[in-house]
Design a protein around this motif. Structure first.
Motif, short mmCIF file in Angstrom:
data_model
loop_
_atom_site.label_atom_id
_atom_site.label_comp_id
_atom_site.label_asym_id
_atom_site.label_seq_id
_atom_site.Cartn_x
_atom_site.Cartn_y
_atom_site.Cartn_z
N GLY A 162 0.82 -1.21 0.00
CA GLY A 162 0.00 0.00 0.00
C GLY A 162 0.85 1.26 0.00
N GLN A 163 1.91 1.25 0.80
CA GLN A 163 2.75 2.44 0.89
C GLN A 163 3.57 2.67 -0.39
OE1 GLN A 163 4.38 3.07 5.17
NE2 GLN A 163 3.93 0.89 5.02
N ILE A 164 4.07 1.58 -0.99
CA ILE A 164 4.84 1.73 -2.24
C ILE A 164 3.92 2.24 -3.35
CG2 ILE A 164 6.22 0.53 -3.98
CD1 ILE A 164 7.11 -1.42 -1.72
N ALA A 165 2.69 1.72 -3.37
CA ALA A 165 1.72 2.20 -4.38
C ALA A 165 1.46 3.69 -4.20
CB ALA A 165 0.43 1.39 -4.29
N LYS A 166 1.36 4.14 -2.94
CA LYS A 166 1.17 5.59 -2.70
C LYS A 166 2.40 6.38 -3.17
CE LYS A 166 -1.72 7.65 -1.09
NZ LYS A 166 -2.92 8.21 -1.79
N ILE A 167 3.59 5.87 -2.86
CA ILE A 167 4.83 6.52 -3.30
C ILE A 167 4.81 6.69 -4.83
CG2 ILE A 167 7.34 6.18 -3.55
CD1 ILE A 167 7.27 4.83 -0.73
N LYS A 168 4.22 5.70 -5.53
CA LYS A 168 4.16 5.73 -7.00
C LYS A 168 2.97 6.52 -7.53
CE LYS A 168 7.86 3.21 -7.59
NZ LYS A 168 9.10 3.83 -8.17
N GLY A 169 2.22 7.17 -6.63
CA GLY A 169 1.15 8.06 -7.09
C GLY A 169 -0.19 7.39 -7.30
N CYS A 170 -0.40 6.21 -6.73
CA CYS A 170 -1.67 5.50 -6.92
C CYS A 170 -2.65 5.84 -5.79
CB CYS A 170 -1.44 4.00 -6.93
SG CYS A 170 -0.39 3.47 -8.30
N ARG A 171 -3.92 5.53 -6.06
CA ARG A 171 -4.96 5.54 -5.05
C ARG A 171 -5.01 4.13 -4.46
NH1 ARG A 171 -10.23 4.61 -5.81
NH2 ARG A 171 -11.52 5.40 -4.11
N THR A 172 -5.07 4.03 -3.12
CA THR A 172 -4.98 2.70 -2.52
C THR A 172 -6.20 2.36 -1.67
OG1 THR A 172 -3.71 3.63 -0.67
CG2 THR A 172 -2.45 2.65 -2.47
N VAL A 173 -6.67 1.13 -1.84
CA VAL A 173 -7.79 0.60 -1.06
C VAL A 173 -7.32 -0.69 -0.41
CG1 VAL A 173 -10.15 -0.28 -1.17
CG2 VAL A 173 -9.46 1.61 -2.68
N GLY A 174 -7.39 -0.72 0.92
CA GLY A 174 -6.94 -1.89 1.65
C GLY A 174 -8.11 -2.73 2.14
N ILE A 175 -7.95 -4.05 2.13
CA ILE A 175 -8.95 -4.96 2.69
C ILE A 175 -8.29 -5.69 3.86
CG2 ILE A 175 -10.53 -6.87 2.22
CD1 ILE A 175 -10.29 -6.21 -0.76
N THR A 176 -8.95 -5.63 5.02
CA THR A 176 -8.35 -6.21 6.21
C THR A 176 -9.43 -6.76 7.13
OG1 THR A 176 -6.70 -5.78 7.94
CG2 THR A 176 -8.26 -4.00 7.46
N GLY A 177 -9.04 -7.37 8.26
CA GLY A 177 -9.97 -8.21 9.00
C GLY A 177 -10.50 -7.64 10.31
#
Lengths: 332, 332
Positions: A162-177
């Motif tokens: 998630g953090q690397i995707a943000k560094i690369k300028g993406c929008r991030t959606v996480g799925i967790t429990g």
């Protein structure tokens, strides 16, 4: 004496504490070219389930009676090998034992980030960080502005993804429990949105969170969560199969919704990933990851189990999703 | 009069003859910029099932009461468009009707291979050949010496795939539905091996035929045949999802064995393909395909249904696997 966590019976599915026993064996003498490592931390990883099972895999299964295969980090305490000096920090496949004799073959690397904690070599500066780095950047290949969905988003791999995707300028959606992990995703790992799959309808939540569809899906689960994401692919989506944490047993193959038409309609790509294939490029990833840690762009979370008696239950704990961050065992 | 094959009711799954009716309507007058095509051949394609169903797809569904959407080839018989002259051969989405008015937008191309039969524009020199060319070469991306497995191997797309793979230096294994078609695969389409899925255990036959695993799988079926191939992937395998002929209905999604771990262990890639995405490169493919036909390297097989009354049952016939080669309807 070398205290060891032995695989004492063959599990079917997730190895439980009962499948292991703890024993003691003499520390062997060193031959020329060998050195002795005192392990400081063991890693608990989802891949250990596969290694403990007697099923086709990319490595042969661990033999019954052998120490459990696993990653570790420690220091050289005695050496008859000119390339390794007493005091060197090393990480590699040293197994779940206090003392490991090595000739260097099972060493992944010397740990040179002496300004950062040693245990990070098992997590964000180990195979977890490397996996996040290559699987996201090479298999998903996200472009700035795209939406990246991550399962097990608060975990050791997912949080880095998630953090690397943000560094690369993406929008991030996480799925967790859990709601706690969802909060951790948003507050600490910078996800734009986080979904609790235990309380929300994942397919509807993904549809609402990704109105233009999912461009990249980093999949650590391979189960119902993935099925929900697959129903929301954008044209040209890339799905990286990094782990299969949602499936307890692959023999026989479990049933699930067929993905063929979803892949066809979206012209999407679904691809398996194993980090070892990128071994020649590990130094590039580690150098970048360490820099991101130092710059405060890459947060990590460790869950430390204290003492080797906690190791037998650690893999099952991972599969129950009870760990908060990278699960390591401090070797006493 | 324009005789038309009308979609008269909405099928669920494969459209049967009962879902169509035949009517007559006046041929409209031409506006400036339009021209009139007298169709010579209609194409029957698996994609028409999707177009007839009211399900999410890459094109909107055909409206009830409209002529069935379909590819055709014919000649311009009247023109008020300077780009199209009387006598020009054209192919495109003209629908299942004897006469089509066009302004050029639904024309795929003028047929310029006047040395070859006109109907080839619906098969090996149409979307079937183009699909085989790009889906094999761009999605499977086979290398010389690799093993390429093709489902519906004797069909209009599959037979071209097998031959193009041979041209590229691959070993080819075809899967087909009768001993006659298996013989056709070996004798006419140059497959090294052909498997009759109706009489053989496909998983065992593939394992025996591909001792080093399947490098490329060109999938036209998405059903049990694919499941059998997936159990035999080589490391780095590429699976192209080109068609889903084995599945009658995708709503709700049918269940099948989960592919995630097979993809992961083999680091394999499974990717959907739609030929229209390569439209800008169609001339390159057509020129190469026509040359291979002229050089005798690319054989084709046509199954011609005679007269428009045969059209309503044609799609169901395709899905029953009763055609031998590219299915076209000669428009009387």
């Amino acid at each position: 004496m070398n205290r060891r966590v032995i695989l004492s019976s063959r599990p079917k599915g997730v190895p439980q504490a009962k499948h292991f026993s703890i024993d003691e064996a003499p520390v062997p003498d060193l031959a020329e070219g060998e050195f002795l490592i005192r392990n400081a931390y063991w890693s608990a990883d989802p891949a250990q389930r596969g290694w403990a099972n007697d099923a086709p895999n990319y490595l042969p299964p661990v033999a019954i009676g052998d120490p459990m295969r696993g990653f570790a980090v420690g220091k050289v305490i005695e050496s008859r090998n000119p390339d390794y000096a007493e005091g060197d920090a090393v990480t590699g496949m040293f197994g779940w034992q206090t003392h490991a004799v090595s000739n260097g073959e099972n060493v992944d690397r010397k740990v040179t980030e002496t300004d950062l904690p040693l245990s990070l070599a098992l997590g964000v500066l180990g195979l977890n960080g490397i996996t996040a780095y290559f699987c996201l950047l090479e298999v998903c290949a996200p472009k700035a502005g795209e939406t990246v969905v991550v399962s097990t988003a608060a975990g050791a791999v997912g949080s880095a993804v998630g953090q690397i995707a943000k560094i690369k300028g993406c929008r991030t959606v996480g799925i967790t429990g859990s709601d706690e992990k969802a909060e951790l995703c948003r507050q600490r790992f910078g996800y734009d949105l986080a979904i609790n799959y235990k309380t929300e309808n994942v397919a509807k939540a993904i549809k609402a969170a990704c109105p233009d569809g999912v461009d990249c899906y980093f999949d650590n689960t391979s189960g119902p969560i993935s099925d929900a994401v697959m129903a929301n692919l954008a044209k040209g989506a890339r799905i990286a199969i990094c782990g299969t944490a949602a499936i307890q047993d692959w023999d026989p193959l479990p049933q699930g919704p067929r993905v063929h038409r979803q892949l066809l309609v979206a012209r999407a790509r679904m691809q398996g990933f194993i980090a070892f294939d990128y071994q020649a490029r590990f130094p590039e990833a580690l150098s970048q990851l360490a820099d991101w840690v130092r710059e405060g762009k890459l947060s990590y979370n460790e869950h430390v189990l204290d003492g080797l008696a906690a190791a037998p239950g650690a893999i099952a704990m991972l599969y129950r999703g009870e760990n908060t961050g990278k699960l390591v065992i401090r070797v006493d």
